[in-house]
Write a protein that holds these residues in place. Structure first.
Motif, PDB file in Angstrom:
ATOM      1  N   VAL A  38      14.679   6.448   1.198  1.00 17.08           N
ATOM      2  CA  VAL A  38      14.724   5.095   0.638  1.00 17.08           C
ATOM      3  C   VAL A  38      14.932   4.065   1.737  1.00 17.08           C
ATOM      4  O   VAL A  38      14.321   2.992   1.729  1.00 17.08           O
ATOM      5  CB  VAL A  38      15.826   4.993  -0.433  1.00 17.08           C
ATOM      6  N   GLN A  39      15.783   4.383   2.703  1.00 14.46           N
ATOM      7  CA  GLN A  39      15.968   3.456   3.822  1.00 14.46           C
ATOM      8  C   GLN A  39      14.665   3.264   4.596  1.00 14.46           C
ATOM      9  O   GLN A  39      14.331   2.154   4.996  1.00 14.46           O
ATOM     10  CB  GLN A  39      17.080   3.963   4.747  1.00 14.46           C
ATOM     11  N   GLU A  40      13.914   4.353   4.793  1.00 16.88           N
ATOM     12  CA  GLU A  40      12.622   4.244   5.481  1.00 16.88           C
ATOM     13  C   GLU A  40      11.664   3.389   4.659  1.00 16.88           C
ATOM     14  O   GLU A  40      10.929   2.552   5.211  1.00 16.88           O
ATOM     15  CB  GLU A  40      12.033   5.635   5.699  1.00 16.88           C
ATOM     16  N   ALA A  41      11.658   3.564   3.349  1.00 13.72           N
ATOM     17  CA  ALA A  41      10.790   2.762   2.490  1.00 13.72           C
ATOM     18  C   ALA A  41      11.180   1.282   2.548  1.00 13.72           C
ATOM     19  O   ALA A  41      10.316   0.401   2.542  1.00 13.72           O
ATOM     20  CB  ALA A  41      10.859   3.273   1.051  1.00 13.72           C
ATOM     21  N   LEU A  42      12.486   1.002   2.618  1.00 13.05           N
ATOM     22  CA  LEU A  42      12.929  -0.383   2.732  1.00 13.05           C
ATOM     23  C   LEU A  42      12.440  -1.029   4.016  1.00 13.05           C
ATOM     24  O   LEU A  42      12.006  -2.186   4.025  1.00 13.05           O
ATOM     25  CB  LEU A  42      14.462  -0.438   2.673  1.00 13.05           C
ATOM     26  N   VAL A  43      12.487  -0.270   5.115  1.00  8.17           N
ATOM     27  CA  VAL A  43      11.997  -0.792   6.392  1.00  8.17           C
ATOM     28  C   VAL A  43      10.510  -1.129   6.297  1.00  8.17           C
ATOM     29  O   VAL A  43      10.061  -2.180   6.760  1.00  8.17           O
ATOM     30  CB  VAL A  43      12.263   0.225   7.518  1.00  8.17           C
ATOM     31  N   ASP A  52       2.402  -9.682   0.712  1.00  8.87           N
ATOM     32  CA  ASP A  52       1.921  -9.157  -0.566  1.00  8.87           C
ATOM     33  C   ASP A  52       3.058  -8.444  -1.308  1.00  8.87           C
ATOM     34  O   ASP A  52       3.090  -7.223  -1.390  1.00  8.87           O
ATOM     35  CB  ASP A  52       0.758  -8.184  -0.315  1.00  8.87           C
ATOM     36  N   PRO A  53       4.019  -9.212  -1.861  1.00 14.39           N
ATOM     37  CA  PRO A  53       5.131  -8.572  -2.573  1.00 14.39           C
ATOM     38  C   PRO A  53       4.635  -7.852  -3.820  1.00 14.39           C
ATOM     39  O   PRO A  53       3.729  -8.335  -4.498  1.00 14.39           O
ATOM     40  CB  PRO A  53       6.036  -9.754  -2.935  1.00 14.39           C
ATOM     41  N   PRO A  54       5.177  -6.695  -4.142  1.00 16.52           N
ATOM     42  CA  PRO A  54       4.720  -5.932  -5.308  1.00 16.52           C
ATOM     43  C   PRO A  54       5.197  -6.546  -6.615  1.00 16.52           C
ATOM     44  O   PRO A  54       6.213  -7.244  -6.658  1.00 16.52           O
ATOM     45  CB  PRO A  54       5.353  -4.562  -5.081  1.00 16.52           C
ATOM     46  N   ARG A  55       4.450  -6.247  -7.686  1.00 18.62           N
ATOM     47  CA  ARG A  55       4.875  -6.719  -9.000  1.00 18.62           C
ATOM     48  C   ARG A  55       6.123  -5.981  -9.467  1.00 18.62           C
ATOM     49  O   ARG A  55       6.969  -6.553 -10.151  1.00 18.62           O
ATOM     50  CB  ARG A  55       3.745  -6.502 -10.019  1.00 18.62           C
ATOM     51  N   ASP A  56       6.216  -4.719  -9.108  1.00 17.01           N
ATOM     52  CA  ASP A  56       7.354  -3.886  -9.519  1.00 17.01           C
ATOM     53  C   ASP A  56       7.968  -3.257  -8.268  1.00 17.01           C
ATOM     54  O   ASP A  56       7.576  -2.169  -7.841  1.00 17.01           O
ATOM     55  CB  ASP A  56       6.880  -2.795 -10.479  1.00 17.01           C
ATOM     56  N   PRO A  57       8.943  -3.935  -7.639  1.00 21.10           N
ATOM     57  CA  PRO A  57       9.538  -3.416  -6.396  1.00 21.10           C
ATOM     58  C   PRO A  57      10.125  -2.021  -6.563  1.00 21.10           C
ATOM     59  O   PRO A  57      10.033  -1.197  -5.650  1.00 21.10           O
ATOM     60  CB  PRO A  57      10.633  -4.444  -6.078  1.00 21.10           C
ATOM     61  N   TRP A  60       7.326   0.527  -6.501  1.00 19.45           N
ATOM     62  CA  TRP A  60       6.790   0.585  -5.134  1.00 19.45           C
ATOM     63  C   TRP A  60       7.705   1.415  -4.248  1.00 19.45           C
ATOM     64  O   TRP A  60       7.252   2.293  -3.502  1.00 19.45           O
ATOM     65  CB  TRP A  60       6.657  -0.832  -4.583  1.00 19.45           C
ATOM     66  N   LEU A  61       9.014   1.144  -4.333  1.00 20.56           N
ATOM     67  CA  LEU A  61       9.968   1.865  -3.489  1.00 20.56           C
ATOM     68  C   LEU A  61      10.030   3.346  -3.846  1.00 20.56           C
ATOM     69  O   LEU A  61      10.130   4.199  -2.966  1.00 20.56           O
ATOM     70  CB  LEU A  61      11.354   1.236  -3.609  1.00 20.56           C
ATOM     71  N   VAL A  62       9.976   3.672  -5.149  1.00 18.01           N
ATOM     72  CA  VAL A  62       9.990   5.074  -5.554  1.00 18.01           C
ATOM     73  C   VAL A  62       8.785   5.801  -4.972  1.00 18.01           C
ATOM     74  O   VAL A  62       8.895   6.907  -4.414  1.00 18.01           O
ATOM     75  CB  VAL A  62      10.006   5.206  -7.092  1.00 18.01           C
ATOM     76  N   THR A  63       7.607   5.189  -5.092  1.00 19.74           N
ATOM     77  CA  THR A  63       6.378   5.823  -4.603  1.00 19.74           C
ATOM     78  C   THR A  63       6.414   6.014  -3.091  1.00 19.74           C
ATOM     79  O   THR A  63       6.151   7.110  -2.574  1.00 19.74           O
ATOM     80  CB  THR A  63       5.150   4.969  -4.988  1.00 19.74           C
ATOM     81  N   VAL A  64       6.763   4.963  -2.366  1.00 19.43           N
ATOM     82  CA  VAL A  64       6.757   5.038  -0.897  1.00 19.43           C
ATOM     83  C   VAL A  64       7.884   5.935  -0.402  1.00 19.43           C
ATOM     84  O   VAL A  64       7.692   6.721   0.540  1.00 19.43           O
ATOM     85  CB  VAL A  64       6.853   3.620  -0.297  1.00 19.43           C
ATOM     86  N   ALA A  65       9.049   5.852  -1.018  1.00 23.48           N
ATOM     87  CA  ALA A  65      10.166   6.696  -0.595  1.00 23.48           C
ATOM     88  C   ALA A  65       9.855   8.170  -0.834  1.00 23.48           C
ATOM     89  O   ALA A  65      10.199   9.028  -0.011  1.00 23.48           O
ATOM     90  CB  ALA A  65      11.440   6.292  -1.339  1.00 23.48           C
ATOM     91  N   TRP A  66       9.169   8.481  -1.946  1.00 27.89           N
ATOM     92  CA  TRP A  66       8.803   9.871  -2.206  1.00 27.89           C
ATOM     93  C   TRP A  66       7.818  10.378  -1.156  1.00 27.89           C
ATOM     94  O   TRP A  66       7.909  11.519  -0.694  1.00 27.89           O
ATOM     95  CB  TRP A  66       8.220  10.003  -3.612  1.00 27.89           C
ATOM     96  N   ARG A  67       6.900   9.517  -0.766  1.00 25.72           N
ATOM     97  CA  ARG A  67       5.968   9.905   0.307  1.00 25.72           C
ATOM     98  C   ARG A  67       6.725  10.135   1.607  1.00 25.72           C
ATOM     99  O   ARG A  67       6.421  11.080   2.352  1.00 25.72           O
ATOM    100  CB  ARG A  67       4.917   8.813   0.496  1.00 25.72           C
ATOM    101  N   CYS A  68       7.700   9.251   1.905  1.00 25.17           N
ATOM    102  CA  CYS A  68       8.506   9.433   3.117  1.00 25.17           C
ATOM    103  C   CYS A  68       9.248  10.758   3.063  1.00 25.17           C
ATOM    104  O   CYS A  68       9.360  11.471   4.074  1.00 25.17           O
ATOM    105  CB  CYS A  68       9.500   8.277   3.265  1.00 25.17           C
ATOM    106  N   GLU A  89       3.007  15.164  -5.303  1.00 24.51           N
ATOM    107  CA  GLU A  89       3.314  13.736  -5.376  1.00 24.51           C
ATOM    108  C   GLU A  89       2.786  13.146  -6.674  1.00 24.51           C
ATOM    109  O   GLU A  89       1.615  13.283  -7.006  1.00 24.51           O
ATOM    110  CB  GLU A  89       2.664  13.028  -4.190  1.00 24.51           C
ATOM    111  N   PRO A  90       3.629  12.498  -7.437  1.00 28.68           N
ATOM    112  CA  PRO A  90       3.170  11.899  -8.688  1.00 28.68           C
ATOM    113  C   PRO A  90       2.321  10.659  -8.443  1.00 28.68           C
ATOM    114  O   PRO A  90       2.433  10.017  -7.402  1.00 28.68           O
ATOM    115  CB  PRO A  90       4.484  11.520  -9.382  1.00 28.68           C
ATOM    116  N   ALA A  91       1.469  10.367  -9.384  1.00 35.87           N
ATOM    117  CA  ALA A  91       0.639   9.161  -9.258  1.00 35.87           C
ATOM    118  C   ALA A  91       1.526   7.937  -9.351  1.00 35.87           C
ATOM    119  O   ALA A  91       2.506   7.919 -10.095  1.00 35.87           O
ATOM    120  CB  ALA A  91      -0.400   9.141 -10.375  1.00 35.87           C
ATOM    121  N   PRO A  92       1.175   6.889  -8.580  1.00 30.83           N
ATOM    122  CA  PRO A  92       1.967   5.667  -8.662  1.00 30.83           C
ATOM    123  C   PRO A  92       1.992   5.141 -10.088  1.00 30.83           C
ATOM    124  O   PRO A  92       1.013   5.211 -10.813  1.00 30.83           O
ATOM    125  CB  PRO A  92       1.237   4.710  -7.727  1.00 30.83           C
ATOM    126  N   GLY A  93       3.108   4.628 -10.507  1.00 28.91           N
ATOM    127  CA  GLY A  93       3.223   4.096 -11.852  1.00 28.91           C
ATOM    128  C   GLY A  93       4.610   3.562 -12.076  1.00 28.91           C
ATOM    129  O   GLY A  93       5.436   3.535 -11.166  1.00 28.91           O
TER     130      GLY A  93
END
Length: 392
Positions: A38-43, A52-57, A60-68, A89-93
């Motif tokens: 999660v810290q890596e995703a925040l960076v 380009d801020p996301p509609r659902d932060p 976005w953080l769950v998806t990117v943090a899971w990839r990290c 990896e689950p589909a973004p949603g």
């Protein structure tokens, strides 16, 4: 999230961080891995969200943090067997709406952690602060804070999120955060108010509301605590027109709701004392008899020497300096701030020479520069002019 990134809504991001951490834990990451991811995703978000801020932060953080997290697992050869158990990896949603922040508070304030480790872990995992921000707030090297956080995460890594937590420990950790003051690029007192609000929204326990009321009522006096030159201004000398009336009123309302549950605790009692100060237009108009009564309740709950010391000051205000000195008899003269309180009560007992000596002793023992300077000024002031300056 810092002032260097004005396009990022820091408060919003910090609010969703605990939910993102727990979402990763429920997908199979352990606590340490989830928090690091999660810290890596925040960076990454600090850069990506500028334009380009996301509609659902949160999503976005769950998806990117899971990839990290997956990247970290795959890059570690020693964990190849574990990699096979990691779900695809689950589909973004949309992210899960369940809020496990209360359990995360419990984990970060686990009794197995020392106070400094619990505070640091709470600020990072629940508060969403970076290691650099926490290090700056505590005026220590970033590497030192990183080691402290890593040790804390290893200590709690094997504990499940659904284990019962100790709410009292959580409250003590939050009060420690509040008491640390205002240093670096993170205002820890404001951060403690925010986190306590968050906790109060997760439970109806009256002591949580009591702590929220206490920090609100205390924080409301912040702007009057120092003068234009940065010198400490004790309560008796503060310009009460500078107090935040709206924040104080909120604190009183929160306290009243807590007291209505008829389950008194130490934070509610402390908040009641703060509310009496907020209600008075001056020190002289404070209902000191009622303050003493609340300190009697507080001492009955905690039997704390610190609260007995504060009670002695209140007794001195209600019944005069000699009565306050009598209330000090059972306390250890070596305890912190004893000399300052004794000096104040000696002055109220018309014993200026003894008071000046004790103020000097208290100044020598003071650990904060502003407090030491204030006590030295009290010793120098004892020429018979003005009202005794209280010990703070």
């Amino acid at each position: 999230m810092s002032e260097d990134h004005p396009g990022v809504d820091a408060a919003l991001v910090r609010d969703v961080v605990p939910e993102v951490v727990t979402a990763l834990v429920r997908r199979g990451a352990d606590f340490t891995e989830a928090e690091d991811a999660v810290q890596e995703a925040l960076v990454r978000g600090l850069t990506a969200w500028e334009d380009d801020p996301p509609r659902d932060p949160k999503a976005w953080l769950v998806t990117v943090a899971w990839r990290c997290h997956l990247d970290a697992v795959r890059s570690d050869a020693a964990r190849r067997t574990r990699e096979e158990r990691v779900e695809q990896e689950p589909a973004p949603g949309p992210a899960l709406q369940r809020d496990d922040t209360l359990e995360l508070f419990f984990r970060c304030a686990h009794p197995s952690l020392g106070p400094s480790a619990a505070v640091a872990l709470t600020l990072r995992a629940v508060g969403g602060l970076t290691t650099r921000q926490i290090a700056r707030a505590y005026l220590v090297p970033e590497a030192t804070m990183a080691q402290r956080i890593s040790r804390a995460k290893r200590t709690v890594a094997g504990r499940r999120l659904d284990e019962p937590g100790d709410l009292g420990t959580v409250l003590r950790v939050l009060y420690l955060v509040f008491s640390e003051g205002y240093a670096g690029d993170v205002d820890l007192a404001t951060e403690a108010v925010r986190l306590t609000r968050r906790l109060a929204g997760l439970t109806d326990e009256p002591e949580v509301a009591g702590l929220l009321a206490l920090v609100l009522l205390t924080h409301a006096r912040r702007s009057a605590r120092t003068d234009a030159e940065g010198r400490l201004v004790p309560l008796a000398e503060q310009d009460r027109s500078r107090w935040d009336e709206a924040m104080a009123a909120e604190g009183v309302a929160v306290l009243q709701r807590a007291l209505a549950q008829d389950r008194l605790g130490e934070y509610q009692a402390q908040a009641a004392v703060a509310a009496l100060h907020a209600d008075a237009r001056s020190t002289e108009e404070t209902d000191w008899v009622q303050v003493v009564e609340w300190y009697d309740e507080l001492v009955a709950i905690t039997d704390s020497p610190v609260h007995r010391l504060a009670r002695a000051v209140a007794v001195g205000e209600a019944d005069g300096g000699p009565a306050g000195l009598a209330a000090l008899v059972s306390l250890d003269p070596e305890m912190p701030r004893y000399a300052a309180v004794s000096a104040y009560l000696h002055e109220r007992s018309d014993r200026p020479a003894d008071a000046a000596r004790l103020y000097r002793e208290a100044a020598e023992a003071a650990t904060r520069v502003d407090e030491r300077d204030h006590l030295r000024r009290q010793a120098a002031r004892l020429a018979g002019r003005g009202r005794p300056g209280d010990p703070g």
